[in-house]
Design an enzyme around this catalytic site. Structure first.
Site, PDB file in Angstrom:
ATOM      1  CB  THR A 167      -0.888   0.013   1.263  1.00 24.46           C
ATOM      2  OG1 THR A 167      -1.667  -1.183   1.294  1.00 24.46           O
ATOM      3  CG2 THR A 167      -1.791   1.223   1.292  1.00 24.46           C
ATOM      4  CB  CYS A 168       3.745   2.154   2.104  1.00 22.01           C
ATOM      5  SG  CYS A 168       4.919   3.468   2.338  1.00 22.01           S
TER       6      CYS A 168
ATOM      7  CE  LYS B  41       2.423  11.718   2.543  1.00 19.05           C
ATOM      8  NZ  LYS B  41       1.516  10.657   2.925  1.00 19.05           N
TER       9      LYS B  41
ATOM     10  N   GLY C 248      -9.737  12.811   8.113  1.00 19.55           N
ATOM     11  CA  GLY C 248      -8.546  12.263   8.758  1.00 19.55           C
ATOM     12  C   GLY C 248      -7.337  12.631   7.907  1.00 19.55           C
ATOM     13  CE1 TYR C 249      -1.767   9.270   6.450  1.00 25.29           C
ATOM     14  CE2 TYR C 249      -3.144   8.283   8.125  1.00 25.29           C
ATOM     15  CZ  TYR C 249      -2.220   8.153   7.106  1.00 25.29           C
ATOM     16  OH  TYR C 249      -1.755   6.919   6.746  1.00 25.29           O
TER      17      TYR C 249
ATOM     18  CB  ALA D  12     -10.470   9.581   2.726  1.00 26.18           C
TER      19      ALA D  12
ATOM     20  CG  ASP E 291      -1.430  -1.015   7.883  1.00 25.80           C
ATOM     21  OD1 ASP E 291      -0.580  -0.502   8.644  1.00 25.80           O
ATOM     22  OD2 ASP E 291      -1.872  -0.435   6.866  1.00 25.80           O
TER      23      ASP E 291
ATOM     24  CB  ALA F 177       4.949   2.925   6.001  1.00 28.67           C
TER      25      ALA F 177
ATOM     26  CG  HIS G 161      21.295  30.365  13.586  1.00 34.93           C
ATOM     27  ND1 HIS G 161      19.968  30.593  13.869  1.00 34.93           N
ATOM     28  CD2 HIS G 161      21.763  31.486  12.966  1.00 34.93           C
ATOM     29  CE1 HIS G 161      19.649  31.806  13.455  1.00 34.93           C
ATOM     30  NE2 HIS G 161      20.700  32.363  12.901  1.00 34.93           N
TER      31      HIS G 161
END
Ligand code: FAD
Length: 475
Positions: free
Chosen positions: A43-44, A53, A188-189, A275, A317, A325, A451
């Site tokens: 799935t991922c 992404k 959801g996400y 979803a 899962d 994942a 920094h």
């Protein structure tokens, strides 16, 4: 033709749980077979983390170009034409990434001497598995079995996905034409990530969420900046909305929802995305013949990923939340070592969770409320990205983002770290390392952070928890 083979380890599923388990088992010298019905990566890689992404990244690039073309670039970039996006090219680019990674997984498995069989695995008892491939039937008699069958989209009763008008997340990731409008059931996400990306690409997006707010499970301090972004973009979010039915009329989806006030509303979109979560894949492959105990809808395991049946392990899962994942991968690597008798257990202090929303959210360990509910007296430090030089230089300081750290008051042991803001997903590694190493606030406050980087906000949040931040007012 039927053939029978035996092996030390049989792994079912080539997702981020199964393929690392097989690679590690192969590395340890075990004769390992992996069965995957679809493409390697699960799935991922094929229809989840990676393609989403890629699309989220492309959508942000497009959104920046569009802002510049509308004279809204804060640093004076102008684009004289309105940018356009060819969905087919976007889809091909994304497919190239997925294909490359899937081939990479095949190469890694080969390198670890894992035999990969493509086909659907079905068990007639815990140690007899039959796979029907394109040209033969293979009966596998393993000594050990690792179940990594993963999960699939939760269906909404009454609203069936058809791949054309009513989509699941996998369909939404394969769009080759831009919908003018889309209704997303579930904030959801997964719903939010895909919905926000589509909105950046120019689609009119509306969310319908049965709960009281977006991202149920995350506290309101974390979700507020995301809600503020949705408000700024005029993306409507209908909370307390129960999706009842959907009808296709004249190439459009007519969605009927019941509001929290008990009223029935109809909304019309080009597409509808469902979803509402994911379900473990527990049927259709003989799980019931294996004699393993269940934990609700998931396969029950102990801290070494062992099921109740000797020699049968389960990961990812299939075994429960968090369905992520990196949890599956960590269990996969661990379980192979357990099988070889090494002293390993899957007992993480924390598992990071990231929402690749706008802005991003990362959460590791306990929130302040959760820490208090667990009986801790706590101190909390916050540092806003509005005071971060790097966030300003990246034009990412106005997202209302921050880093928040929670520690036990008595000994300053860090119990949880969360952040909201642009690119904060990349901070998750340091957050989770701090918890795994049992860091106290002083460890983080006295660690020199480069920094200018966003990571300085973690350092400052620890100083704030100790009562003496440098770049914001104390108190
Ligand atoms: P899966 O990846 O589901 O793999 C299981 C595999 O087993 C599948 O390939 C399946 O074909 C195969 N299989 C099942 N049964 C059989 C059988 N009987 N015979 C042969 N093969 C079988 N997680 C994150 O951590 N970060 C993210 O950003 C993220 N984004 C996501 C975005 C989307 C849109 C979705 C849908 C999911 C996302 N996830 C994300 C969740 C992540 O994809 C899953 O947690 C992860 O893939 C689970 O890994 P797994 O190995 O347990 O199962």
């Amino acid at each position: 033709m039927t053939k029978e083979i035996s092996c030390d380890v049989l792994v079912i599923g080539g997702g981020p749980g199964g393929y690392p388990a097989a690679i590690r088992a192969g590395q340890l010298g075990l004769k390992t077979v992996l069965v995957e019905a679809d493409r390697l990566g699960g799935t991922c890689l094929i229809r989840g983390c990676i393609p989403s992404k890629a699309i989220i990244h492309a959508a942000s690039e497009f959104d920046h170009a569009k802002a510049a073309s509308e004279g809204q670039s804060p640093f004076g970039m102008t684009i004289s034409a309105t940018p356009e996006l060819d969905f087919k090219t976007l889809n091909d680019w994304k497919a190239g990434i997925v294909n490359g990674l899937s081939s990479g997984v095949a190469g890694l498995l080969k390198g670890a001497k894992v035999d990969v069989i493509k086909g659907w695995a079905s068990f007639s008892n815990a140690k007899t598995c039959t796979v029907t491939t394109d040209d033969e039937t293979v009966i596998i008699k393993p000594t050990n079995v690792v179940l990594a069958n993963g999960s699939t989209e939760t269906e909404l009763p009454g609203i069936k996905t058809d791949g054309t008008h009513i989509l699941s997340s996998r369909h939404a990731l394969d769009l080759i034409e831009q919908p003018k409008s889309i209704g997303v059931i579930g904030a959801g996400y997964i719903g939010l990530e895909l919905g926000i990306a589509l909105n950046k690409l120019g689609t009119d997006v509306s969310f319908f969420e049965a709960g009281n707010s977006i991202l149920p499970g995350y506290d309101s301090e974390l979700t507020r900046p995301v809600q503020a972004y949705l408000d700024r973009r005029k993306i409507s979010v209908h909370t307390g909305a129960q999706a009842n039915s959907a009808e296709i009329k004249s190439d459009q989806v007519h969605l009927t929802v019941e509001t929290s006030a008990g009223e029935t509303e109809t909304h019309v979109f080009d597409k509808l995305l469902i979803a509402i979560g994911r379900q473990p894949v527990t049927s259709g492959w003989g799980l019931e013949t294996m004699g393993v105990d269940m934990n609700g809808k998931f396969v029950a395991i102990d801290s070494q990923c062992r099921t109740s049946m000797s020699g049968v392990y389960a990961i990812g899962d299939l075994v429960g939340e968090p369905m992520l994942a990196h949890k599956a991968t960590a269990q996969g690597e661990c379980v192979a070592e357990v099988i070889t008798g090494q002293k390993r257990a899957f007992s993480p202090v924390a598992i990071p969770a990231v929402c690749f929303t706008e802005p991003e959210i990362v959460s590791v360990g306990l929130s302040p409320d959760q820490a208090e509910t667990a009986g801790n007296e706590i101190i909390v430090g916050r540092f806003p990205f509005a005071a971060s030089g790097k966030a300003m230089a990246m034009n990412a300081s106005k997202t209302r983002g921050f880093v928040r750290i929670t520690a036990r008051k008595s000994d300053h042991v860090v119990l949880g770290i969360q952040a909201v803001g642009a690119h904060v997903s990349e901070l998750s590694g340091e957050f989770v390392l701090a918890l795994e190493m049992g860091a106290v606030l002083e460890d983080i406050a006295h660690t020199i952070h480069a920094h200018p980087t966003l990571s300085e906000a973690l350092n400052e949040s620890a100083l704030a928890a100790l009562g003496h931040p440098i770049h914001i007012k104390a108190g």
